[in-house]
Design a protein around this motif. Structure first.
Motif, PDB file in Angstrom:
ATOM      1  N   GLU A 546     -66.903 -15.584  17.011  1.00 30.49           N
ATOM      2  CA  GLU A 546     -67.039 -14.128  17.147  1.00 30.49           C
ATOM      3  C   GLU A 546     -67.752 -13.521  15.941  1.00 30.49           C
ATOM      4  O   GLU A 546     -68.469 -12.518  16.057  1.00 30.49           O
ATOM      5  N   TYR A 548     -70.242 -14.753  14.417  1.00 29.51           N
ATOM      6  CA  TYR A 548     -71.680 -14.860  14.661  1.00 29.51           C
ATOM      7  C   TYR A 548     -72.149 -13.686  15.520  1.00 29.51           C
ATOM      8  O   TYR A 548     -73.196 -13.082  15.250  1.00 29.51           O
ATOM      9  N   ILE A 549     -71.374 -13.394  16.542  1.00 26.86           N
ATOM     10  CA  ILE A 549     -71.774 -12.320  17.461  1.00 26.86           C
ATOM     11  C   ILE A 549     -71.754 -10.967  16.752  1.00 26.86           C
ATOM     12  O   ILE A 549     -72.647 -10.139  16.922  1.00 26.86           O
ATOM     13  N   GLN A 550     -70.721 -10.747  15.949  1.00 26.63           N
ATOM     14  CA  GLN A 550     -70.536  -9.436  15.337  1.00 26.63           C
ATOM     15  C   GLN A 550     -71.367  -9.237  14.073  1.00 26.63           C
ATOM     16  O   GLN A 550     -71.856  -8.143  13.812  1.00 26.63           O
ATOM     17  N   TRP A 622     -72.418 -20.257  25.762  1.00 22.91           N
ATOM     18  CA  TRP A 622     -73.292 -20.301  24.587  1.00 22.91           C
ATOM     19  C   TRP A 622     -74.603 -21.025  24.859  1.00 22.91           C
ATOM     20  O   TRP A 622     -75.483 -21.065  23.983  1.00 22.91           O
ATOM     21  N   VAL A 625     -77.616 -18.770  24.352  1.00 21.07           N
ATOM     22  CA  VAL A 625     -77.848 -18.410  22.950  1.00 21.07           C
ATOM     23  C   VAL A 625     -78.558 -19.552  22.233  1.00 21.07           C
ATOM     24  O   VAL A 625     -79.517 -19.350  21.484  1.00 21.07           O
ATOM     25  N   THR A 672     -72.105 -14.311  26.285  1.00 19.36           N
ATOM     26  CA  THR A 672     -72.317 -14.330  24.833  1.00 19.36           C
ATOM     27  C   THR A 672     -73.694 -13.800  24.481  1.00 19.36           C
ATOM     28  O   THR A 672     -73.852 -13.014  23.525  1.00 19.36           O
ATOM     29  N   LEU A 673     -74.728 -14.185  25.239  1.00 17.92           N
ATOM     30  CA  LEU A 673     -76.074 -13.686  24.966  1.00 17.92           C
ATOM     31  C   LEU A 673     -76.131 -12.170  25.131  1.00 17.92           C
ATOM     32  O   LEU A 673     -76.783 -11.486  24.335  1.00 17.92           O
ATOM     33  N   ARG A 675     -73.894 -10.040  24.482  1.00 20.77           N
ATOM     34  CA  ARG A 675     -73.257  -9.378  23.340  1.00 20.77           C
ATOM     35  C   ARG A 675     -74.139  -9.399  22.097  1.00 20.77           C
ATOM     36  O   ARG A 675     -73.889  -8.663  21.141  1.00 20.77           O
ATOM     37  N   THR A 676     -75.149 -10.293  22.084  1.00 23.28           N
ATOM     38  CA  THR A 676     -76.058 -10.339  20.934  1.00 23.28           C
ATOM     39  C   THR A 676     -77.253  -9.401  21.115  1.00 23.28           C
ATOM     40  O   THR A 676     -78.052  -9.231  20.188  1.00 23.28           O
TER      41      THR A 676
END
Length: 708
Positions: A546, A548-550, A622, A625, A672-673, A675-676
């Protein structure tokens, strides 16, 4: 240390007879127990019905009282508790050894010898504390308990040792001399000041304290003092008194003592011969006419007759003289074992005590005196009850010894009932729990008390403040090597010592949660691993991903590098879930990937991307990503970083992601992608994947050209 069954609050929460009025207002008194120690919080709260019907949460401020039935140990008391724990531990080890021995092993001579030594050690420590508390030395603060308190403990424990832990082979030996030594040690009579005063007089017999002093000296077996003052009678004018005094002097000096004989038979024979001399003296005294039993000072014959009556062993004389001298039941019972029945044995003492106590009961205001009476009477439950009222320490350690000596009746059903020993030891542990800093000692006593004690000990360990910020936190590597420091190390050692593995794991989980909150994921993962909490370890990996995402690659690299050293330790863990293990490997590999990208080590980075997909360690969410991260490597101009099969693997994964997302699985493959991507949606994510497809198409074209 008197026990209390209630406490008075000042000022009172509710005045006398006002509780009903309080209830009528919709309020009541509530109490909450502290999870840290034995204290309670007392406060006024709304009643249940009133709270349900209340329209507003506003209420007037109410005081909260924090109360405890025990004062926390302090000053000399803490040192006393710590020192005597060592003896209790030795006692526990002895009992544990007995479990692998025959049933009556604790009653063997070798075991009794050890138990006797432990009892003497207790007495010695009490005496040292008493002496220390009695010294007029500068102190940091007042003593928690006066020196007289420790004197009382000393008299009680030393009496128990004398009565119930005799040396092997002496269980049937007369006990009178030992009890007299105990009495003279702890209850000094007659006083030294009285002796000094009388010895300074030219004619001490003229003093009113002369005969009481002489009688008490003979009663107490103080031979030197008695002979000295008997010699002073030789200067009196009565010609009948002088020879009586000289004979009495010889008799007192020659009184047989058990320790001077090798066998009890020899002692008994000497006693008979000595008694014959006393009888002869009585005959000589009775021949003195009434008219010559007086001199110019007093009726010396009656005074001398009382002394001879004691030496003769006349019970009624011993009782009467002791009462006249202001002595209590103890002195009568001890004198009984010297004069009335010189061969009095320990098992016969309760009958004598019962007879004496009918006329001379113990002091009802003195717990110490009642403990003595119960021990003399072999009334062990009463002795423990009074001991508990005097000091929980005394009742706990007496009960521990009593059980080892088989002096206490076992409960009818050991599975359902608590033994007396466990009750008093746990009560003492609860007293120790009033000071949270003594938690180690508290659990030492609790874990010595069967299943009930173990459950209580578990609850104490689970609530010990870990104080992780007050110590130098060890590294994750040292934790994995077993090098835990501070309070957590102590808790871990206690759990291992008492085989409380469930508690140890729970405490490690608590520590892990604390470090998670601080984002110290390396330590958190180490503690979760120590607790074998694989689900918790999986959550930690999720927290790291998380990051990494944030926050992007750099913080993620730092956190993932902290948990990476755990991976080799997990290979030999058969219980770990494969999902959690692969997720951790992915986090470590993905962090290494970004570290390589940051250092422009593109060849190694490309190899890591391929390895992530080949080993199938990346969660499906992931994949997109990681594929996006491959774009700069695919477009790297100086050289081709992927072989054709490797590039084909990337294309295969890309097509799977796009196909699955197009058929309703976008949440699983694109979450996940998404969120980035700022304000991203599915179309934006698919656009990113089209960029990857374009990069792969160009890459394959470059491969074709170079091969041509």
């Amino acid at each position: 240390m008197p026990q209390v069954d209630h406490l008075d609050l000042v000022p009172a929460l509710v005045g006398p007879d006002e509780f009903n009025a309080l209830v009528s207002k919709g309020q009541t008194i509530s109490v909450a127990a502290s999870p840290l120690n034995d204290s309670h919080a007392l406060f006024i709260t709304p009643t249940y019905d009133h709270a349900l019907n209340a329209k507003s949460s506003d209420s007037e401020d109410q005081p909260i009282y924090f109360i405890s039935l025990h004062g926390a140990p302090s000053s000399e008391r803490r040192l006393f508790i710590t020192d005597t724990l060592a003896i209790f531990t030795a006692m526990r080890d002895l009992k544990n050894s007995a479990k692998s021995q025959p049933q009556d092993w604790l009653q063997s001579d070798s075991s009794i010898t050890v138990l006797r030594k432990l009892g003497i050690d207790y007495s010695t420590f009490i005496k040292e504390c008493w002496v220390h508390a009695s010294q007029p030395i500068p102190r940091d603060g007042p003593l928690q308990f006066p020196s007289d308190h420790y004197r009382s403990l000393f008299t009680c424990f030393s009496l128990f040792v004398i009565l119930f832990t005799p040396e092997p082979g002496y269980e049937q030996a007369p006990v009178g001399d030992e009890l007299m030594e105990w009495l003279n040690t702890h209850f000094i009579e007659p006083s030294t000041e009285e002796g000094d005063h009388l010895s300074s007089l030219d004619k001490p017999w003229e003093d009113e304290t002369f005969w009481p002093y002489l009688t008490r000296a003979i009663l107490r077996g103080l031979t030197k003092a008695a002979v000295f003052f008997l010699e002073t009678l030789s200067t009196r004018t009565s010609q009948d008194l002088i020879p009586m005094a000289e004979t009495l002097q010889s008799i007192v000096q020659s009184q047989p003592r058990l320790q001077n004989f090798t066998t009890e038979r020899e002692f008994a024979q000497a006693i008979r011969r000595w008694k014959d001399k006393v009888k002869a003296l009585r005959v000589d005294m009775d021949r003195i006419p009434e008219s010559k039993r007086f001199d110019e000072f007093e009726n010396w014959w009656e005074r001398l007759s009382d002394i001879v009556g004691i030496l003769e062993g006349r019970a009624e004389v011993v009782k009467r003289v002791c009462e006249d001298l202001g002595a209590d039941w103890k002195e009568v019972c001890v004198a009984w074992g010297i004069f009335v029945d010189p061969r009095l044995r320990r098992q016969d003492l309760p009958d004598v005590v019962a007879d004496v106590l009918m006329d001379m009961p113990p002091d009802p205001t003195s717990l110490e005196d009642n403990i003595h009476a119960a021990l003399f009477s072999s009334s062990f439950p009463d002795a423990l009850e009074h001991s508990f009222d005097l000091d929980p320490w005394l009742s706990a350690h007496l009960a521990d010894l009593m059980e080892a000596l088989s002096l206490l009746e076992p409960p009818a059903d050991e599975d359902l009932e608590m033994s007396l020993r466990d009750f008093y030891v746990l009560s003492y542990a609860e007293y120790l729990h009033s000071d949270p800093a003594l938690w180690r000692i508290t659990v030492d006593y609790m874990y010595a008390c069967g299943e009930i004690g173990k459950k209580r000990g578990d609850e104490v360990l689970l609530r010990v403040p870990l104080k992780l910020h007050q110590t130098n936190n060890p590294s994750a590597d040292s934790i994995r090597a077993g090098d835990i420091t501070g309070t957590l190390k102590d808790i871990n050692e206690s759990c291992l010592q008492y085989q409380r593995e469930t508690v140890r794991r729970t405490v490690c989980n608590i520590a892990s949660q604390i470090f998670i909150q601080e984002k110290n994921y390396g330590l958190a993962a180490s503690y979760s691993t120590s607790a074998e909490n694989w689900t918790g370890l999986g959550r930690i990996v999720d927290y790291v991903l998380e990051e990494y995402i944030q926050r992007g690659p750099q913080p993620f690299i730092e956190y993932a590098s902290a948990i990476a050293p755990i991976i080799p330790t997990l290979t030999n863990q058969p219980k770990i879930n494969g999902v959690f293990y692969h997720r951790m490997i992915f986090a470590a590999r993905y962090a290494r990937l970004h570290e390589l990208l940051g250092r422009h080590e593109f060849v190694e980075a490309a190899l890591d991307i391929v390895t992530i997909f080949q080993e199938d360690v990346a969660p499906s969410s992931w994949w997109a990503v990681v594929l996006c991260d491959s774009v700069p490597l695919l477009e790297y101009e100086p050289r081709l970083l992927f072989s054709s099969p490797q590039a084909s693997l990337l294309l295969l994964k890309l097509e799977e992601v796009i196909a699955r997302a197009s058929h309703g699985a976008s949440t699983e493959y694109l979450s996940t992608l998404l969120r980035t991507i700022p304000n991203g949606n599915t179309n934006a994510a698919l656009h990113r994947l089209q960029v990857v497809r374009l990069a792969l198409a160009r890459y394959f074209a470059r491969c074709t050209v170079l091969k041509a």
